[in-house]
Write a protein that holds these residues in place. Structure first.
Motif, PDB file in Angstrom:
ATOM      1  N   PRO A  65       0.820  -1.226   0.000  1.00  0.00           N
ATOM      2  CA  PRO A  65       0.000   0.000   0.000  1.00  0.00           C
ATOM      3  C   PRO A  65       0.849   1.269   0.000  1.00  0.00           C
ATOM      4  CG  PRO A  65      -0.812  -1.546   1.633  1.00  0.00           C
ATOM      5  CD  PRO A  65       0.416  -2.161   1.047  1.00  0.00           C
ATOM      6  N   MET A 455     -16.177   3.711  -7.385  1.00  0.00           N
ATOM      7  CA  MET A 455     -14.773   3.441  -7.065  1.00  0.00           C
ATOM      8  C   MET A 455     -14.009   4.749  -6.863  1.00  0.00           C
ATOM      9  SD  MET A 455     -12.068   1.076  -9.094  1.00  0.00           S
ATOM     10  CE  MET A 455     -10.319   1.074  -8.690  1.00  0.00           C
ATOM     11  N   PRO A 456     -13.520   5.001  -5.630  1.00  0.00           N
ATOM     12  CA  PRO A 456     -12.737   6.214  -5.399  1.00  0.00           C
ATOM     13  C   PRO A 456     -11.348   6.073  -6.012  1.00  0.00           C
ATOM     14  CG  PRO A 456     -13.235   5.097  -3.328  1.00  0.00           C
ATOM     15  CD  PRO A 456     -13.595   4.169  -4.434  1.00  0.00           C
ATOM     16  N   ARG A 457     -10.724   7.208  -6.306  1.00  0.00           N
ATOM     17  CA  ARG A 457      -9.350   7.152  -6.807  1.00  0.00           C
ATOM     18  C   ARG A 457      -8.396   6.898  -5.646  1.00  0.00           C
ATOM     19  NH1 ARG A 457      -8.230  13.545  -8.102  1.00  0.00           N
ATOM     20  NH2 ARG A 457      -6.226  12.790  -8.852  1.00  0.00           N
ATOM     21  N   ARG A 458      -7.169   6.586  -5.991  1.00  0.00           N
ATOM     22  CA  ARG A 458      -6.075   6.489  -5.021  1.00  0.00           C
ATOM     23  C   ARG A 458      -6.244   5.355  -4.025  1.00  0.00           C
ATOM     24  NH1 ARG A 458      -4.594  12.807  -3.933  1.00  0.00           N
ATOM     25  NH2 ARG A 458      -3.647  13.087  -5.960  1.00  0.00           N
ATOM     26  N   ILE A 459      -6.964   4.299  -4.397  1.00  0.00           N
ATOM     27  CA  ILE A 459      -7.033   3.134  -3.526  1.00  0.00           C
ATOM     28  C   ILE A 459      -6.129   2.059  -4.117  1.00  0.00           C
ATOM     29  CG2 ILE A 459      -9.289   3.609  -2.547  1.00  0.00           C
ATOM     30  CD1 ILE A 459     -10.504   1.732  -4.577  1.00  0.00           C
ATOM     31  N   TYR A 460      -5.366   1.370  -3.244  1.00  0.00           N
ATOM     32  CA  TYR A 460      -4.375   0.423  -3.763  1.00  0.00           C
ATOM     33  C   TYR A 460      -5.011  -0.920  -4.078  1.00  0.00           C
ATOM     34  CZ  TYR A 460      -4.142  -2.060   0.700  1.00  0.00           C
ATOM     35  OH  TYR A 460      -4.456  -2.806   1.817  1.00  0.00           O
ATOM     36  N   THR A 461      -6.214  -1.158  -3.552  1.00  0.00           N
ATOM     37  CA  THR A 461      -6.937  -2.372  -3.909  1.00  0.00           C
ATOM     38  C   THR A 461      -8.406  -2.159  -3.609  1.00  0.00           C
ATOM     39  OG1 THR A 461      -6.925  -4.775  -3.738  1.00  0.00           O
ATOM     40  CG2 THR A 461      -6.773  -3.549  -1.691  1.00  0.00           C
ATOM     41  N   GLN A 463     -12.556  -4.280  -2.988  1.00  0.00           N
ATOM     42  CA  GLN A 463     -13.220  -5.521  -2.578  1.00  0.00           C
ATOM     43  C   GLN A 463     -13.712  -6.290  -3.803  1.00  0.00           C
ATOM     44  OE1 GLN A 463     -11.918  -4.008   0.291  1.00  0.00           O
ATOM     45  NE2 GLN A 463     -13.172  -5.665   1.090  1.00  0.00           N
ATOM     46  N   TRP A 468     -16.476  -3.918  -9.878  1.00  0.00           N
ATOM     47  CA  TRP A 468     -15.520  -3.047 -10.584  1.00  0.00           C
ATOM     48  C   TRP A 468     -14.462  -3.855 -11.335  1.00  0.00           C
ATOM     49  CZ3 TRP A 468     -14.253  -0.158  -5.393  1.00  0.00           C
ATOM     50  CH2 TRP A 468     -15.383   0.563  -4.978  1.00  0.00           C
TER      51      TRP A 468
ATOM     52  N   TRP B 198     -18.703   8.794   1.587  1.00  0.00           N
ATOM     53  CA  TRP B 198     -19.364   8.581   0.289  1.00  0.00           C
ATOM     54  C   TRP B 198     -20.040   7.216   0.237  1.00  0.00           C
ATOM     55  CZ3 TRP B 198     -16.873   7.247  -5.035  1.00  0.00           C
ATOM     56  CH2 TRP B 198     -17.829   7.420  -6.050  1.00  0.00           C
ATOM     57  N   ALA B 231     -13.409   8.725   0.376  1.00  0.00           N
ATOM     58  CA  ALA B 231     -13.117   9.176  -0.984  1.00  0.00           C
ATOM     59  C   ALA B 231     -12.085  10.296  -1.018  1.00  0.00           C
ATOM     60  CB  ALA B 231     -14.401   9.633  -1.668  1.00  0.00           C
ATOM     61  N   ALA B 236      -1.886   5.464   4.288  1.00  0.00           N
ATOM     62  CA  ALA B 236      -1.590   4.087   3.869  1.00  0.00           C
ATOM     63  C   ALA B 236      -2.850   3.261   3.615  1.00  0.00           C
ATOM     64  CB  ALA B 236      -0.718   3.415   4.920  1.00  0.00           C
ATOM     65  N   HIS B 238      -6.048   4.197   3.105  1.00  0.00           N
ATOM     66  CA  HIS B 238      -7.196   4.879   2.507  1.00  0.00           C
ATOM     67  C   HIS B 238      -8.150   3.869   1.867  1.00  0.00           C
ATOM     68  CE1 HIS B 238      -9.565   7.490   0.017  1.00  0.00           C
ATOM     69  NE2 HIS B 238      -8.941   7.181  -1.103  1.00  0.00           N
ATOM     70  N   ALA B 239      -7.577   2.867   1.204  1.00  0.00           N
ATOM     71  CA  ALA B 239      -8.408   1.868   0.512  1.00  0.00           C
ATOM     72  C   ALA B 239      -9.172   0.993   1.494  1.00  0.00           C
ATOM     73  CB  ALA B 239      -7.545   1.009  -0.392  1.00  0.00           C
TER      74      ALA B 239
END
Lengths: 552, 359
Positions: A65, A455-461, A463, A468, B198, B231, B236, B238-239
């Motif tokens: 991450p 789907m938000p941006r800047r997520i490393y993975t 569910q 998606w 969100w 969002a 680290a 955030h996801a």
């Protein structure tokens, strides 16, 4: 001052290197800007490819991450500051003096100074990968996102020195951009050849003038905000330190007051490129030049009053949101005028589909899409759903990749013969175009969907049950096509430099002054000072019976 | 270079532009087709289950329609220009190889394509402005359920102040109150950096900004579980900062509230697990009401078993996951603030046995 001091005491390769390092020639500096920008483009593209690999399917473990967060921070920062900026400054550097018929920029040494500030600023930023070891887990490259929202950038949350590298690297290269911006404004206002009044300048030069003014206006607020952040981090100030009464919103206002004009700083050169290329390959004069100038200046002004549309979800009052929605929608009008005028230029022409024109048409088709999703994003309620989602990622890549990068390739195919004296291969160029077109749309089209699916941006993975998967897989597959396209481009450049067809002075039968001198132009550009009577001096020369100046 | 490459036909050109539209257009069609079964877990803004989300979707359709028409017309003009005015074609009809007529501009035409976009933008502006003022409520509607939402790195705290308890990871709200639709008014605050709340099916997002209080209005139309996530990039994990919202029938909600208001269940059979928990550093961060554990840095565990997820939603709340989580949270959520507590396997089992009684 001699522009290419030869050092006979050095070995030939070292002597050549020495020539390039000490040069103050606008053409060499332009080439250096563009080559450096393209190298950073490969690095930024590699970072993007790593991210697409990680996101190809939910739950992958290709990168950690923290590493993913560094990748998107460096990718965004690189593409905006180390690819877009140098390529636009480099092409303005190379072409503006030639187009206005002068020998060099107004301040040649300031010009070299600007380039080297940019170069070492970029190098400093990337040195963070080796030099910015910090506390556990926080060492190495910056990981705060390219717009570095406070208070994530404060010492409390960003320990070590990676954020300091981000601040200083960009500040150094930013000063270089300001220097070059001032240089461009001065050059354009003071050094035009005989007969070239403002309204006789090629539209390219007009757009670069507005662009340079925007650089001079927009970059200092960023530098100021960065100094404030540096004070917070190193001297115990509290501008953005919320726990001590600072403001997180202040950073956003300052950053986007730079950041939105910056978007136009990046896209205006694309307008400049296609405004030269489309007329030449349609064999027609640009439709509605005065309105195009007016639209450019209007965009310049309005672009400084739209920044809050990056902050619609931050909880400002409905009145403020409504005001900035209005200004953001309004800026679509002059941009639309430009689209209409380019298409009108093609109407009634004799369109030659050489590679520069293909990339320009790709620009038109894709920038149209990016522009319209931009209008959609201006609608505040819709923005509340998709801001900071993959929809936004798709939107700005249609503008900056589908628009800017496609136009940059159009420009490279168009002006490479002037710069190198040799043609690029049309066959390889068409392979590159089609592969890039497919890869680009495959990667960034589906992002609009995944964004609207939440789907938000800047997520490393993400569910597995979100629906998606397929859109992300498509996006990742597109990268393969793009990588192949870039390989074709690199091969094309290497091959053509060695054994491309000699270009001659004017391979495209074009109309602006740079095509009247040799390819490549001599250090002094023109043997005699040019004199112009219209916007298309070479048209006048080629058609003495039907010159432009009778109609303008 | 004047020669024209004759190989590319207009078909190829059409493909250029078609390819530009294909991905977005095709996917839009897929998303919008109601007969296509979207996975129940897809937080799609096209599948609204709350009043503000429905209002946003109405405006969205209008915007999409306007932009789609402009898109099709403009791409059509571009394609038409290429097909009609390609050099080969034009030379055939004009019968010479000279330059085409030079047209420098046209004031009426240019005026038209300045004014018409202005009018379109004006209409769009009016519709959107009305939407902004209707959806963005700064005061709670009468009778609204108020919940304070606090964003933490990287989990959500839901503080039902009026009802006297606080929970995490899952926001529970009722569909109705006394048979009438129930408005929910969220007060958004942050404990550290900027986050953003969100849940697309229930409403637009609103940033959660430290030093600032924001508000978000929801009004559910249906019961069910709705997912969303943070969002705004916040570090680290955030996801891994997921949101689950459960919309209950009125009676179910009241029962849930009644249970949450109780102190922690105290089962003598697992007292050794409880004592072990209370003797470790766990209590510095976690609260279990009815015990000495009153930390506030991490989720309240008083009714841990009433939640269906662990780690703010990154894993389901099952006995195996719970053991794996307590053993080493860094495995499921690398970078999160909870360290592996270096317990033995036996101690982990004992603590988990006790945690599993916290219904």
């Amino acid at each position: 001052m001699s522009s290419s001091p030869v050092r006979p005491d050095l070995s030939p390769p070292l002597s050549r290197l020495h020539e390039w390092v000490v040069t103050v020639d606008h053409k060499r500096l332009g080439v250096m800007y563009i080559v450096t920008g393209l190298v950073f483009f490969l690095i930024g593209g590699f970072e993007a490819a790593m991210m697409r690999w990680q996101l190809a399917w939910p739950g992958l473990d290709i990168v950690m991450p923290e590493d993913f967060n560094r990748l998107f921070t460096m990718h965004g920062t690189t593409m905006v500051f180390l690819v877009g900026m140098p390529i636009l400054l480099g092409s303005a550097n190379y072409l503006v003096p030639l187009m206005i018929g002068t020998r060099d920029m107004a301040f040649p040494r300031l010009n070299a100074f600007g380039f080297w500030l940019f170069f070492f600023g970029g190098a400093l930023l990337y040195f963070s990968y080796f030099g910015a070891q910090g506390l556990y887990g926080m060492g190495s490259a910056p990981d705060v996102g390219w717009f570095a929202y406070a208070p994530l950038t404060e010492r409390t949350f960003s320990r070590g020195h990676s954020t300091d590298y981000w601040i200083l690297g960009l500040m150094v290269s930013g000063f270089g951009s300001i220097a070059t911006g001032i240089n461009l404004v001065t050059t354009i206002l003071c050094m035009r050849c005989t007969g070239m009044r403002l309204m006789k300048m090629p539209l390219f030069v007009w757009i670069m003038l507005v662009d340079a003014i925007l650089i001079v206006v927009a970059m200092p607020p960023l530098a100021a905000a960065q100094v404030m952040l540096l004070f917070d981090r190193s001297l115990g100030a509290h501008f953005f330190d919320v726990q001590a009464g600072g403001s997180a919103v202040l950073w956003q206002n300052l950053f986007w007051f730079f950041g939105h004009p910056e978007v136009y700083i990046l896209i205006l050169p694309a307008f400049a490129f296609v405004s030269e290329i489309i007329p030449v390959f349609s064999r027609k004069v640009l439709f509605g030049y005065p309105l195009m100038v007016a639209a450019t200046v209007t965009i310049g002004f309005i672009s400084m009053g739209v920044w809050v549309h990056h902050m619609f979800a931050i909880g400002l009052s409905p009145a403020v949101n409504t005001l900035f929605m209005a200004s953001t929608m309004l800026i679509g009008v002059p941009t639309g005028i430009k689209m209409f005028n380019w298409v009108a230029t093609m109407f009634g022409g004799r369109i030659r589909l050489h590679t520069p024109m293909l990339f320009s048409i790709g620009f038109l088709a894709q920038f149209l899409f990016g522009g319209l999703t931009g209008v959609m994003l201006a609608v505040v309620p819709f923005d509340w759903q998709v801001s900071d989602s993959y929809f936004v990622v798709g939107h700005f890549h249609y503008v900056l990749f589908g628009g800017l990068i496609f136009s940059i390739f159009a420009a490279i195919y168009y002006w490479f013969p002037k710069v190198s004296g040799r043609m690029l291969s049309e066959a390889l160029g068409k392979w590159q175009f089609w592969l890039l077109l497919i890869g680009f749309n495959l990667t960034f089209g589906p992002m609009h969907v995944s964004g609207m699916l939440g789907m938000p941006r800047r997520i490393y993975t993400y569910q597995l049950d979100r629906g998606w998967e397929i859109w992300n897989l498509l996006s990742s597959i597109g990268v393969l096509f793009q990588a192949l396209a870039i390989a074709f481009f690199i091969w094309n450049v290497i091959r053509s430099l060695q054994r491309g067809t000699p270009a001659g002075d004017d391979p495209w039968d074009a109309w602006t002054l740079e095509w009247s001198t040799t390819s490549p132009p001599p250090a002094w550009n023109f043997d005699t000072d040019p004199e112009v009577r219209s916007r298309r001096p070479l048209w006048d020369a080629k058609h003495p019976d039907d010159p432009d100046w009778k109609y303008e | 270079m004047r020669q024209i490459a004759a190989r590319e036909g207009s078909v190829a050109l059409f493909a250029t532009l078609a390819a530009t539209c294909v991905a977005p257009a095709l996917t839009a069609a897929l998303v919008c087709d109601p007969s296509l079964p979207l996975h129940s877990g897809t937080p799609s803004m096209f599948d609204p289950r709350s009043a503000p989300a429905e209002m946003i979707l109405d405006i969205t359709w209008l915007v999409i329609a306007i932009c789609a028409v402009i898109f099709v017309v403009m791409e059509g003009l571009i394609i038409w220009a290429i097909i009609r005015y390609r050099a080969k074609h034009a030379r055939d009809t004009a019968g010479d190889t000279g330059e085409p007529p030079q047209v420098y501009g046209s004031n009426p035409i240019e005026l038209a394509w300045t004014v018409i976009p202005l009018l379109i933008v004006f209409v769009l502006f009016l519709v959107s402005a009305r939407g902004i003022f209707e959806i963005d409520k700064q005061e709670p509607p009468p009778g609204a359920l108020e919940v304070r939402v606090v964003g933490h790195r990287w989990w959500w705290e839901f503080d039902y102040g009026d009802l006297g308890f606080s929970t995490a990871a899952e926001l529970h709200i009722p569909l109705t109150k006394d048979g009438q639709p129930q408005s929910v008014f969220l007060t958004l605050e942050s404990a550290d950096v900027i986050h953003s709340f969100w849940v697309p099916q229930l409403g637009g997002k609103k940033d959660v900004v430290p030093g600032r209080t924001n508000y978000l209005w929801l009004q559910p139309r249906e019961t069910g579980r709705f997912v969303g996530q943070c969002a705004e990039y916040c570090g680290a994990q955030h996801a891994g900062m997921l949101i689950n919202v459960v919309v209950h029938e009125e009676d179910d909600f009241n029962a849930w509230v009644a249970n949450q208001q109780k102190p922690a269940h105290d089962d003598p059979a697992t007292a050794d697990g409880r004592d072990l928990f209370l003797s470790t550093a766990c209590i510095n961060c976690h609260t279990v009401r009815g015990t000495v554990a009153n930390g506030t840095f991490a989720p309240d565990l008083t009714h841990l078993m009433s939640r269906s997820v662990l780690g703010s939603g990154v894993i389901a709340n099952t006995p195996e996951h719970l053991r794996a989580w307590v053993w080493d949270p860094q495995d499921a959520k690398p970078g999160c603030d909870m360290p592996a507590m270096k317990l033995t396997r036996e101690d982990t089992d004992r603590i988990c046995a006790w945690l599993e009684t916290l219904h």
